[in-house]
Design a protein around this motif. Sequence first.
Motif, short mmCIF file in Angstrom:
data_model
loop_
_atom_site.label_atom_id
_atom_site.label_comp_id
_atom_site.label_asym_id
_atom_site.label_seq_id
_atom_site.Cartn_x
_atom_site.Cartn_y
_atom_site.Cartn_z
N ALA A 1 -8.82 4.53 1.92
CA ALA A 1 -8.09 5.50 1.10
C ALA A 1 -8.62 6.99 1.05
O ALA A 1 -8.11 7.92 1.27
CB ALA A 1 -7.56 5.26 -0.18
N TRP A 2 -10.06 6.77 0.84
CA TRP A 2 -10.73 8.05 0.69
C TRP A 2 -10.89 8.58 2.08
O TRP A 2 -10.62 10.14 2.46
CB TRP A 2 -12.13 7.82 0.17
N ILE A 3 -11.06 7.73 3.10
CA ILE A 3 -11.35 8.17 4.55
C ILE A 3 -9.93 8.96 5.08
O ILE A 3 -9.76 9.98 5.43
CB ILE A 3 -11.84 7.07 5.41
N ALA B 1 -8.33 8.11 -4.78
CA ALA B 1 -8.45 6.73 -4.16
C ALA B 1 -9.02 5.59 -5.29
O ALA B 1 -8.44 4.42 -5.26
CB ALA B 1 -9.21 6.83 -2.91
N SER B 2 -9.81 6.24 -6.12
CA SER B 2 -10.61 5.40 -7.01
C SER B 2 -9.53 4.81 -7.93
O SER B 2 -9.67 3.66 -8.45
CB SER B 2 -11.70 6.00 -7.77
N ALA C 1 0.75 -1.18 0.08
CA ALA C 1 0.12 0.04 -0.17
C ALA C 1 0.78 1.15 -0.18
O ALA C 1 0.49 2.29 -0.27
CB ALA C 1 -0.93 0.12 1.12
N ALA C 2 2.21 1.08 0.30
CA ALA C 2 3.03 2.22 0.47
C ALA C 2 3.11 3.09 -1.09
O ALA C 2 3.05 4.48 -0.69
CB ALA C 2 4.36 1.93 0.93
N GLY C 3 3.27 2.45 -1.92
CA GLY C 3 3.10 3.21 -3.36
C GLY C 3 2.24 3.93 -3.53
O GLY C 3 2.38 5.26 -3.71
N ILE D 1 -6.34 0.60 5.72
CA ILE D 1 -5.68 1.45 4.65
C ILE D 1 -6.02 2.74 4.85
O ILE D 1 -4.99 3.48 4.60
CB ILE D 1 -6.74 1.19 3.40
N ALA D 2 -6.96 3.11 5.65
CA ALA D 2 -7.24 4.55 5.87
C ALA D 2 -5.75 4.98 6.96
O ALA D 2 -5.50 6.10 6.87
CB ALA D 2 -8.41 4.79 6.87
#
Length: 424
Positions: free
Chosen positions: A262-264, A415-416, A166-168, A288-289
């Motif tokens: 990711a959005w949050i 995020a999408s 998820a870092a990238g 993810i958040a």
Amino acid sequence: MAGAPEPAAHSTAGSAGAGPSAASTAPARPGAVDAPSTAAPASPAATSVDRPDGTPSIAPPRADLRSGAFWAWTGLGLLVVLGLAALTRYLEQNVPVWAEGSAVEDVAGAVEYPVYAILLGLLGNVVVTVTGLRDRISAAFRTEFFIKTGLVLLGASINLAVIGSAAGPAIAQALLLISGVFLFTWWLAGRFGLDEKLRALLASAVSICGVSAAIAAAGAVRARREQLAYTASLVIAFALPSIFLLPWLADVLGLSDAVAGAWIGGNIDTTAAVTAAGALAGEDALQIASIVKVTQNALMGVVAVALTAYFALRVERRPDAPRPGLGELWRRFPKFVLGFVAASVIATWYLDGAGADGKATMAIVTDLRVWFLILAFVSIGLEVRVSSLREAGWRPVTVFAAATVFNLVLALGLASVLFHGFTV
């Protein structure tokens, strides 16, 4: 949360207990900033410091810090926080049982601990404010300590491979989102004729991580205490409804857990509110958040140093101002990010060799994490000051609201794209 400014206070990091002579004769540091107070009127020897929960406060003189009265009030405040946290856990576990077979069974089962904790904190806020106890016990409202401890423990529940994968996209989203929202807010605040220092505070808060970013920016640009109070008030006012609104919208829009998280993480301004919203959206969304948010937090130091350089070299044009260096960047860097990653590394290594026993141990860590997060959410409710919002004026509110909407749309788009098809 920030309250009404106290004119007699001076903020210097680590200077709690300095007398008035020290505060007035010491040379001003580039990172110094007057901060708004959340405490009762302090004695002349009091100094203004950033509380561990991330909000500015008046610290009593060192003699008061060692006094029995101070510790007694702080102990009472801690009992209030712990009592509300215990009641939160009790309601979380028992309300669904009580509601079985009723018309509200589904709703009761869906309500989780962040909702109970914040609502109980707000109710407790009313009680301690009406009784005049709020300022006396406020030293126990350690929101930032609780939330950062909870996030470090959260790192233990996230496999290192998830952070690595998820870092990238998290870094890409953070760079694009912070740049876009910061520049939009800076431009819009300029169009509304706001002072450049207030522009820097608003832009930093809405694009990075709320009050913590505002405090860092205030130190970098030497903002006035009133400006920091405005910004802190707006951050909390917009973050609280976002806790409940964004998980609901993510469900309405049919977002995957990764995109919702990711959005949050990219949109809500405070780390505590991100964690609360992520918890409501689900465990995968929370992971993810949290990764997205700590990535943005890690960039706070870069923004603070950039603002220090911009105001020193362009806005204030002070030839005697020292140029910011790596030491200043490290001082601004949020150290809990390292704890978050370290906990993930240790837990991943431990679980690889511990087997079933390791899962039992991690269950204890998870329960401890929930307790710390509940303490943080209760403290959020206890810290809210409605009176500070009246001081903001309509122009900063308009700018912050427009920037929040822009952040909402841009974060959803990024995020999408960046987390499409991502699995935890």
